[in-house]
Scaffold this active site. Structure first.
Site, PDB file in Angstrom:
ATOM      1  N   SER A 103      21.729-109.924 -21.555  1.00  0.00           N
ATOM      2  CA  SER A 103      22.790-110.707 -20.814  1.00  0.00           C
ATOM      3  C   SER A 103      22.265-111.755 -21.575  1.00  0.00           C
ATOM      4  O   SER A 103      21.717-112.854 -22.011  1.00  0.00           O
ATOM      5  CB  SER A 103      22.178-110.708 -19.689  1.00  0.00           C
ATOM      6  OG  SER A 103      23.095-110.942 -18.762  1.00  0.00           O
TER       7      SER A 103
ATOM      8  N   ASN B  66      18.926-100.040 -21.195  1.00  0.00           N
ATOM      9  CA  ASN B  66      20.134-100.487 -20.707  1.00  0.00           C
ATOM     10  C   ASN B  66      19.902-100.486 -19.503  1.00  0.00           C
ATOM     11  O   ASN B  66      20.428-101.269 -18.695  1.00  0.00           O
ATOM     12  CB  ASN B  66      21.527 -99.374 -20.824  1.00  0.00           C
ATOM     13  CG  ASN B  66      22.535-100.224 -20.148  1.00  0.00           C
ATOM     14  OD1 ASN B  66      23.035-101.047 -20.051  1.00  0.00           O
ATOM     15  ND2 ASN B  66      22.734 -98.788 -19.356  1.00  0.00           N
TER      16      ASN B  66
ATOM     17  N   TYR C 270      16.567-113.497 -12.495  1.00  0.00           N
ATOM     18  CA  TYR C 270      17.542-112.188 -12.891  1.00  0.00           C
ATOM     19  C   TYR C 270      17.600-112.560 -14.831  1.00  0.00           C
ATOM     20  O   TYR C 270      17.162-112.019 -15.940  1.00  0.00           O
ATOM     21  CB  TYR C 270      19.035-111.846 -12.784  1.00  0.00           C
ATOM     22  CG  TYR C 270      19.682-110.809 -13.888  1.00  0.00           C
ATOM     23  CD1 TYR C 270      19.642-109.423 -14.062  1.00  0.00           C
ATOM     24  CD2 TYR C 270      21.027-111.553 -14.485  1.00  0.00           C
ATOM     25  CE1 TYR C 270      20.546-109.001 -15.085  1.00  0.00           C
ATOM     26  CE2 TYR C 270      21.588-110.946 -15.406  1.00  0.00           C
ATOM     27  CZ  TYR C 270      21.381-109.444 -15.505  1.00  0.00           C
ATOM     28  OH  TYR C 270      22.348-108.790 -16.566  1.00  0.00           O
ATOM     29  N   ALA C 271      18.220-114.217 -14.665  1.00  0.00           N
ATOM     30  CA  ALA C 271      17.801-114.486 -15.896  1.00  0.00           C
ATOM     31  C   ALA C 271      16.920-114.455 -16.684  1.00  0.00           C
ATOM     32  O   ALA C 271      17.245-114.377 -18.165  1.00  0.00           O
ATOM     33  CB  ALA C 271      18.655-115.986 -15.787  1.00  0.00           C
TER      34      ALA C 271
END
Length: 264
Positions: A142, A88, A156-157
């Protein structure tokens, strides 16, 4: 039928590690697994703020290889390995603004935190799972991995898209060896990091927090259910996926986003 279902989701005797497990989604997952009978280990860089934390805590910065090794050695010594691994730990640490605002170090930091940390931990903990021919690994990704916003979360993506691909490949490799690997991709979730992200975006754009949230919803196409997820809702999905009730599931990426992803 109801009694069988309850039994199938029981985790009594299972050993679970939740990274980034002291707050937000990670804490909700750790609490949910413990409620179902698992012995839960949580790790984070800093000691949990919650003084009532009942989980076994081991401090570790998972972007540092030597600390990951120390973590896994302590787990082996005290617990003899684990049955459930929830990768996580992660987060958005880079600036928005598109490609020109991102340095080599920005890209490296995002990949280390969101991708390499999980790969490193998998590599060290998998041998015990393979030896016992049983285990479950969940990678928390995500919806950004499928719907990047160039001006807000490009690096991040990309790192989360890489997690999705890695998780699928690992699931295919391990499916016949008794270890299941799954991906859970939350959308907007009511956590302290999400609240800070919206506040920072508002400050940089010179607008209110409410206006910032509305702009973010607009860019992502909105949330049909009309609200953010609660961390406990993500935890409930993870609990099901790691339980015997989900024994035939592996290799799948589950979006929990209130219907926000505009794809089939």
């Amino acid at each position: 039928m109801e009694n069988t279902q309850n039994y199938n989701q029981d985790l009594t005797g299972k050993r679970a590690l939740v990274t980034g497990g002291t707050k937000g989604i990670g804490k909700a997952i750790a609490d949910r697994l413990a409620q179902s009978g698992a012995r839960v280990i949580v790790t984070a860089r800093n000691n949990p703020a919650d003084s009532d934390n009942k989980h076994h805590f081991i401090a570790a910065d998972l972007t540092q290889p030597e600390q990951v090794l120390k973590l896994t050695q302590e787990i082996d010594e005290q617990f003899g390995g684990i049955d459930i691994l929830i990768n996580n730990v992660g987060g958005l640490t880079t600036p928005g603004g598109g490609f020109s605002t991102l340095s080599d170090q920005d890209w490296e930091n995002e990949l280390q935190l969101n991708l390499i940390a999980g790969i490193r931990l998998d590599r060290l903990l998998l041998p015990t799972m393979l030896e016992q021919k049983n285990g479950v690994i969940i990678h928390i990704s995500s919806v950004a991995g499928k719907q990047p916003l160039w001006n807000l979360n490009m690096a991040y993506a990309v790192s989360k898209a890489a997690v999705n691909s890695y998780s699928k490949a690992l699931a295919s490799e391990l499916a016949s060896k008794g270890v299941r690997v799954l991906t859970v991709s939350p959308g907007a979730t009511k956590t302290p990091p999400m609240e800070k992200f919206v506040e920072d975006f508002a400050a940089s754009a010179g607008i209110t927090v409410e206006q910032a949230f509305e702009q973010l919803l607009y860019q992502t196409g909105g949330i049909p259910m009309g609200r953010m997820a609660e961390p406990q809702e993500v935890a409930s999905l993870v609990h099901f996926l790691v339980s015997p009730a989900a024994a035939y599931l592996t290799g799948t990426n589950y979006a929990i986003d209130g219907g926000s992803l505009p794809v089939v």
